[in-house]
Design a protein around this motif. Structure first.
Motif, PDB file in Angstrom:
ATOM      1  N   ALA A 178      -3.553  13.204  61.594  1.00 13.86           N
ATOM      2  CA  ALA A 178      -3.647  14.005  62.818  1.00 13.86           C
ATOM      3  C   ALA A 178      -3.260  13.229  64.058  1.00 13.86           C
TER       4      ALA A 178
ATOM      5  N   ILE B 261       3.717  15.406  68.414  1.00 11.94           N
ATOM      6  CA  ILE B 261       3.143  16.738  68.274  1.00 11.94           C
ATOM      7  C   ILE B 261       3.964  17.770  69.048  1.00 11.94           C
TER       8      ILE B 261
ATOM      9  N   ILE C 160      -1.331  22.941  61.390  1.00 14.19           N
ATOM     10  CA  ILE C 160      -2.572  22.484  60.771  1.00 14.19           C
ATOM     11  C   ILE C 160      -2.487  22.572  59.254  1.00 14.19           C
TER      12      ILE C 160
ATOM     13  N   LYS D  16      -0.412  19.663  57.892  1.00 11.92           N
ATOM     14  CA  LYS D  16      -1.154  18.407  57.965  1.00 11.92           C
ATOM     15  C   LYS D  16      -2.281  18.381  56.928  1.00 11.92           C
TER      16      LYS D  16
ATOM     17  N   VAL E 120      -7.747  15.859  65.055  1.00 12.50           N
ATOM     18  CA  VAL E 120      -7.178  16.949  65.853  1.00 12.50           C
ATOM     19  C   VAL E 120      -8.083  17.281  67.032  1.00 12.50           C
TER      20      VAL E 120
ATOM     21  N   ARG F 253      -8.120  13.683  69.200  1.00 10.74           N
ATOM     22  CA  ARG F 253      -6.733  13.370  69.557  1.00 10.74           C
ATOM     23  C   ARG F 253      -6.463  11.879  69.731  1.00 10.74           C
TER      24      ARG F 253
ATOM     25  N   ALA G  87     -10.643  22.735  64.051  1.00 11.83           N
ATOM     26  CA  ALA G  87      -9.481  21.999  64.548  1.00 11.83           C
ATOM     27  C   ALA G  87      -8.327  22.946  64.863  1.00 11.83           C
TER      28      ALA G  87
ATOM     29  N   LEU H 294      -6.546  23.381  68.471  1.00 10.63           N
ATOM     30  CA  LEU H 294      -5.108  23.182  68.655  1.00 10.63           C
ATOM     31  C   LEU H 294      -4.452  24.433  69.220  1.00 10.63           C
TER      32      LEU H 294
END
Length: 271
Positions: free
Chosen positions: A95, A104, A118, A121, A186, A189, A262, A266
């Motif tokens: 992440a 990102i 997501i 990942k 996530v 960060r 998460a 996001l």
């Protein structure tokens, strides 16, 4: 997306180091508990009684030592091992690498749907964690099979299917752990902050479990803490608080809830 995420992991050094440290940690812990300490016990009679429980001369002890994340002797109420921390950090790296290097934004331009980001990942983290967990299982199984106390008792006496089940559950257990690390990455960060939070949370989990066990009313609650669930999921039947399969299901549900949080983060926050 999945291929891109796997390429990021295999082309950078940090995930490889995390996986290698985890494998080395599992091997070193098993060598210390299953090889070195019993050997010292034979040399010093005063220590022999203290380390006798680490011997793998019986099928029961061999299965307990097969605990992939249990440090060679199993975890009754959860503990922090090198292999466990490495898996958490490996998930976090999936992440935080994008946030740290600004990738990102490029990822979002290529795939604007945050759920797909997501999802990619999460699948990548699960695959890498399962591969690392398989290495854990192979190392643990080999070292227990070749341990001096195992060989001295005539070789591995545990049922092969039971050995495969214990090691297999260990491999499955590392997947939700990696997803928990991913979710933390996530949400937070920052790579360094995520690492500190994960390590601190693991230590706090063990401390809270010890406190709960001292209070009669809450003594059974500790079995539902994440690391206690890891212990139950990776240990032979009856070796920890809950049955292995329910513990693994609860741990997976925790991981899915964390990944869902998460995804919401996001989706609502700017990149």
């Amino acid at each position: 997306m999945i291929r891109a995420e796997l390429l990021k992991l295999t082309s950078t050094r940090a995930p490889k180091i995390a996986a290698a440290v985890g494998v080395i940690g599992v091997a070193a812990t098993q060598l210390a508990s299953g090889w070195l300490l019993p050997a010292i016990g034979h040399i010093d009679p005063d220590l022999q009684a203290d380390v006798s429980e680490l011997s793998t001369s019986t099928a029961e002890r061999q299965l307990a030592a097969m605990n992939v994340l249990g440090g060679g002797g199993g975890m009754a109420s959860g503990s922090v091992s090198i292999g466990l921390v490495a898996i958490l950090l490996l998930g976090a790296l999936v992440a935080t690498a994008d946030f740290r290097h600004g990738g990102i934004t490029t990822t979002a331009l290529a795939s604007p749907r945050r759920g797909r980001i997501i999802g990619g990942k999460a699948v990548a983290a699960a695959l890498v964690a399962a591969s690392t967990g398989l290495c854990y299982a192979l190392v643990q199984g080999l070292l227990v099979t070749l341990a001096p106390s195992t060989m001295g008792a005539g070789g591995l006496s545990a049922d092969p299917w039971e050995v495969a089940e214990v090691l297999g559950r260990g491999v499955l257990t590392v997947v939700p752990l990696a997803l928990l690390g991913l979710a933390a990455g996530v949400l937070i960060r920052s790579q360094s902050a995520t690492f500190l939070v994960l390590i601190g949370a693991a230590v706090a989990d063990v401390t809270l479990g010890a406190i709960l066990s001292l209070i009669p009313v809450t003594s059974s609650w500790g079995a539902y803490l994440p690391l206690a669930l890891v212990s139950s999921a990776t240990s032979p039947d009856g070796a920890a608080g809950l049955a292995p399969v329910p513990a693994l299901i609860l741990l997976a549900m925790m991981a899915l809830v964390a990944v869902g949080a998460a995804w919401l983060s996001l989706r609502r926050r700017d990149l």
